[in-house]
Structure formats: structure tokens, C-alpha cells
Design a protein around this motif. Sequence first.
Motif, PDB file in Angstrom:
ATOM      1  N   ASN A 431      15.190   0.533  -3.178  1.00 38.38           N
ATOM      2  CA  ASN A 431      15.706  -0.220  -4.319  1.00 38.38           C
ATOM      3  C   ASN A 431      14.596  -0.667  -5.274  1.00 38.38           C
ATOM      4  OD1 ASN A 431      18.318  -0.089  -3.150  1.00 38.38           O
ATOM      5  ND2 ASN A 431      17.808  -1.868  -1.841  1.00 38.38           N
ATOM      6  N   ASP A 432      13.394  -0.820  -4.746  1.00 35.47           N
ATOM      7  CA  ASP A 432      12.279  -1.295  -5.569  1.00 35.47           C
ATOM      8  C   ASP A 432      11.023  -0.538  -5.168  1.00 35.47           C
ATOM      9  OD1 ASP A 432      10.362  -2.575  -7.012  1.00 35.47           O
ATOM     10  OD2 ASP A 432      10.907  -4.605  -6.377  1.00 35.47           O
ATOM     11  N   VAL A 433      10.514   0.316  -6.059  1.00 35.82           N
ATOM     12  CA  VAL A 433       9.394   1.176  -5.742  1.00 35.82           C
ATOM     13  C   VAL A 433       8.134   0.391  -5.431  1.00 35.82           C
ATOM     14  CG1 VAL A 433       8.575   1.436  -8.124  1.00 35.82           C
ATOM     15  CG2 VAL A 433       8.200   3.293  -6.488  1.00 35.82           C
ATOM     16  N   PHE A 434       8.046  -0.862  -5.928  1.00 37.47           N
ATOM     17  CA  PHE A 434       6.849  -1.662  -5.671  1.00 37.47           C
ATOM     18  C   PHE A 434       6.682  -2.027  -4.197  1.00 37.47           C
ATOM     19  CE2 PHE A 434       7.566  -2.422 -10.210  1.00 37.47           C
ATOM     20  CZ  PHE A 434       6.301  -2.116 -10.701  1.00 37.47           C
ATOM     21  N   HIS A 435       7.751  -1.884  -3.419  1.00 38.13           N
ATOM     22  CA  HIS A 435       7.651  -2.152  -1.978  1.00 38.13           C
ATOM     23  C   HIS A 435       6.876  -1.069  -1.241  1.00 38.13           C
ATOM     24  CE1 HIS A 435      10.018  -5.788  -1.321  1.00 38.13           C
ATOM     25  NE2 HIS A 435      10.832  -5.373  -2.292  1.00 38.13           N
ATOM     26  N   LEU A 436       6.568   0.035  -1.959  1.00 36.23           N
ATOM     27  CA  LEU A 436       5.723   1.059  -1.332  1.00 36.23           C
ATOM     28  C   LEU A 436       4.311   0.539  -1.084  1.00 36.23           C
ATOM     29  CD1 LEU A 436       6.695   4.320  -3.285  1.00 36.23           C
ATOM     30  CD2 LEU A 436       7.069   3.833  -0.861  1.00 36.23           C
ATOM     31  N   VAL A 437       3.871  -0.399  -1.915  1.00 36.77           N
ATOM     32  CA  VAL A 437       2.506  -0.931  -1.759  1.00 36.77           C
ATOM     33  C   VAL A 437       2.338  -1.658  -0.425  1.00 36.77           C
ATOM     34  CG1 VAL A 437       0.754  -2.502  -2.714  1.00 36.77           C
ATOM     35  CG2 VAL A 437       2.140  -1.068  -4.242  1.00 36.77           C
ATOM     36  N   PRO A 438       3.204  -2.643  -0.091  1.00 35.00           N
ATOM     37  CA  PRO A 438       3.030  -3.283   1.229  1.00 35.00           C
ATOM     38  C   PRO A 438       3.258  -2.320   2.400  1.00 35.00           C
ATOM     39  CG  PRO A 438       5.050  -4.041   0.166  1.00 35.00           C
ATOM     40  CD  PRO A 438       4.265  -3.298  -0.868  1.00 35.00           C
ATOM     41  N   SER A 439       4.144  -1.319   2.187  1.00 30.51           N
ATOM     42  CA  SER A 439       4.352  -0.368   3.285  1.00 30.51           C
ATOM     43  C   SER A 439       3.095   0.440   3.546  1.00 30.51           C
ATOM     44  CB  SER A 439       5.531   0.553   2.979  1.00 30.51           C
ATOM     45  OG  SER A 439       5.245   1.391   1.869  1.00 30.51           O
ATOM     46  N   LEU A 440       2.367   0.798   2.465  1.00 25.58           N
ATOM     47  CA  LEU A 440       1.101   1.511   2.637  1.00 25.58           C
ATOM     48  C   LEU A 440       0.050   0.613   3.278  1.00 25.58           C
ATOM     49  CD1 LEU A 440       0.913   3.472  -0.750  1.00 25.58           C
ATOM     50  CD2 LEU A 440       1.363   4.397   1.527  1.00 25.58           C
ATOM     51  N   LEU A 441       0.066  -0.665   2.935  1.00 26.52           N
ATOM     52  CA  LEU A 441      -0.874  -1.614   3.548  1.00 26.52           C
ATOM     53  C   LEU A 441      -0.604  -1.752   5.042  1.00 26.52           C
ATOM     54  CD1 LEU A 441      -1.009  -4.428   0.815  1.00 26.52           C
ATOM     55  CD2 LEU A 441      -2.779  -2.751   1.394  1.00 26.52           C
ATOM     56  N   TRP A 442       0.664  -1.855   5.385  1.00 21.12           N
ATOM     57  CA  TRP A 442       0.998  -1.959   6.822  1.00 21.12           C
ATOM     58  C   TRP A 442       0.661  -0.655   7.552  1.00 21.12           C
ATOM     59  CZ3 TRP A 442       1.188  -6.385   8.759  1.00 21.12           C
ATOM     60  CH2 TRP A 442       1.791  -7.470   8.132  1.00 21.12           C
ATOM     61  N   ALA A 443       0.866   0.482   6.907  1.00 18.59           N
ATOM     62  CA  ALA A 443       0.494   1.759   7.521  1.00 18.59           C
ATOM     63  C   ALA A 443      -1.009   1.821   7.755  1.00 18.59           C
ATOM     64  CB  ALA A 443       0.935   2.923   6.636  1.00 18.59           C
ATOM     65  N   GLY A 444      -1.784   1.345   6.756  1.00 21.64           N
ATOM     66  CA  GLY A 444      -3.236   1.293   6.926  1.00 21.64           C
ATOM     67  C   GLY A 444      -3.643   0.365   8.050  1.00 21.64           C
TER      68      GLY A 444
END
Length: 471
Positions: A431-444
Motif C-alpha cells: 500500500n505504501d512503497v516507502f515501507h520498502l526502506v524499513p524492510s530493507l533495513l530489517w533484511a540488512g
Amino acid sequence: MFELLSAIFVVWKDSSLLEPNRLHDLGDEFKSLPLWKQAEPRFLWNSHLLEPLIENKLDQYLLPVIQGSFQSIHAEVGSEKVNVTLIARRCTRRIGTRMWRRGADPDGYAANFVESEQIMQSKEFTASYVQARFFTQLVRGSMPFLWEQIVDLTYKPSFDVVRVDEAPRVLERHFHDLQKKYGAVVAVDLVNTHGGEGRLYERYAKSIEPILSEDIRFVHFDFHQICGHIHFERLSQLYDQIEDYIKKHKYFLVNSKGEKIEVQTGTVRTNCVDCLDRTNVTQSMVGRKILESQLQQIGVLGGNNTVSDYPAFDANYKVLWANHGDAISTQYSGTPALKGDFVRYGKRTTEGILNDLWNALARYYLNNFADGTKQDAMDLLQGHYISSVSRDMPTPSKGGLLENYASFRLAFALLLAAMMFMIMSLRQARNDVFHLVPSLLWAGFCLGITRYVKANGRMFTNRPRFYQSRH
């Protein structure tokens, strides 16, 4: 501690727990000594605990104990009754768990040294054969030079030979001690010739070469290369190499009058890496050959007959050795022996292969997350480390802050939490593409934890806290 004590067995006065040749010649004076004085010191597991009572001369209250195994079968071969007993004794000189006690110490004492004695009684004859098996160590025990294999969360940690220049001296002391106790020795080495095991084999072969003689023989048999995982009948190739030695050095045999007919003048020392699985299969083969020779000599078996010709006796004998191997393996590794289905049934089975897989996984868990504490318990029981219980002595040395508080459970919990938050963020990203940023942080974060634990695996295992020096 209770797991350790559960496998301890009482030493009884008239048992054949000394080398049979010597025990036969001991008189009434020896048998009148207190039990703790009759016990052989290197197998006396409660020697440290007995010291205060010995100092106060309380002999009547002292009960010596050993750790090992006692198995016995009673069967009929034709018209004759045959009793076979199998006794194992673990040495106390370099005791420990599978990964935390490898190789030998500077005095030549090998890890997981186990003396196995097979006793046969039939037609008023008693015969015995002693094998020493090492943890390199029948006799069985670990490879008798300085090497280690420290757990680091990998399935098979690397082997490291320590103080290479000392290997010949340590090995010579080890075999000199064996010669004093058992006479001639044939060292059967069952490890692979490639990889980490190959490096151990090369060091063993090179170090033993200067002391090889008529009384010390070295035989290498690449068990996995020759037998694979199912063709254990190919062990006959190994027996062909040592048959002349076994026949030359005999076994102990007395008649109903107590007269010695044969005397054992040498032993077979068997090792693989753990001195458990390959070793037990090999020792059961040697024990079977010796038993057949004994039964043929006293006329229970014909010259061309074997134990296999009597299915009931054969089945019981296989179970005898399988239980023997399981007991020794449980004491050292925490699980029954692998390849036990071949010893028990004479062939590999689907159930046995699945049991091996389960036991291998159990060993991995115990090695990495339980055996450090068990090693401490053994060292305290034997008096190898007393600083922790003495007010006047320093406590064990401590590592860095991170090393002291590193926990695999905590790292695993953080990893699961990070993965959960990553998945939640990815769902929100629909629903909100900006949530990709925290998902990448958690993946890192997940990747960082994984890489850190992998790079510092030794810090996250259950290590002995009283373990100051491995050698």
C-alpha cells in the motif's frame, strides 16, 4: 553430573578387570587388599573423591567405581553351552566429551581410551582377549598426538594439529606405555586419506614411523573409501592384513584346573576420528574372529565352522557388540553409535540409516550447546580443576564482555524478530512503497546477525568455563 554418574559401574573383587594374564597370577595376598587398592588407578573414576577417606584410613567404606559397559550372553552352540561377556573400561587420564577432548596430552594419554575385554566360557575353559580402543582409543583411543577440533557451529569443525614438532615424542610415550601394559601393539587407523582426516593420517603415519618394529605395527585402512556406507563385509581385507599378528600373539586361555594353555602377548589398538562408529564395527569383527578361534581350539566349533553357522548364537553375539558400542558412544558423544545396525543385524537397514541421521543431528546439538558444561562436570569430578571451589585460589580467567555474554539463543531470537518485522514491512509496502526502506533495513539486520554469528561461531557455543589448557 547425573548423566555422567548414570553410566558408572561397580568394580567387583573377582572380576577380570585387570589384564587377564596378570590377574591369573595374583595370589591370595592381593585379593585380601581393600577393594580400592585392587582397582587399577587409570580406570578408577572416583579416585579424587576417595582421597579424603584414604587419608583417614577408612578402607572399609571405600567403593571403587569405573565408567564403561558390561554385557553378557548365554547361548548354545550345538550341544555345548557358551557364555560370552564383554567389558569396557574408560580411562580417566584424558577424560571428556567428544569435541573438547581430542588427541593426546603431552604425557601420551589419549582421549577416549577404552579397554575392551571379551571373555568366553565353555566346556570348563575360560578364554579372554583384551582390545584397547581409543577416543582415539581391543584398545581404542584417539590419535596419540596433539590435535584438536573446536566446535564453531559448523557441522564438521576443522582439525588442527597443535605443536607439530612434539608429535613424535608424545606418540612414542603413548606406545611405550601400551607396550608395558599389553605387550606388542598393532595400531589400526581407520580415517580417510583426504581432507582434514587425511592430514591427521599423514601426521600419525609420519610420527609413528621411527618407532615401528616387530612389536609395534601400523596398519592404515581407509574405512569409508573401501567399505563405503553399506559394504562392511569388506573389512575382511583388513583382517587379512592383521591375521598373522593376531595368531602370533594369541589370547588368554585356562582350563578347569586353572592351568594356563595360552597367554595373550599383544593387543589391537583401533582408532577412527571419534573412536566410536567405525571403530566399533572393526572391533566387533576382530572379536568375532578371536571367538571363533577360541571355540575351534576347545572343540566347540569344527575347523570349518563359524559363529554364523548358529543363527541364534550369532544374533545374540551381534546384539552384544552393538550394545557395547552404544554404551561407549553415549558416554563420549551423548548418542548411541552410528552404523550400529550393521553390528546388530549384520547389514545396513533403512531404519538404521534414519537413526544415524537423527543421532548425527543430536551430536551436533550436544557438541555445540551442551558439552561444555558436561566437560566442566567431568573435570571437577576428577579433580582436574579445583580453582572454582577453593576460596584461596583464583577463579577461571574471563574473556571479553562480548565473549562472556554471546548467546546463540539471543542471536536466534533477534534474527526471528528481525525477520518478522521485515515481513510486516513488506506487507505494508503493498500500500505504501516507502515501507520498502524499513524492510530493507530489517533484511540488512538479519544478514548482519547471520554473518556475525557465522564469523564468530566459537563464541556462541557452550564452552567449558574451567577449560584453561587443552593439552
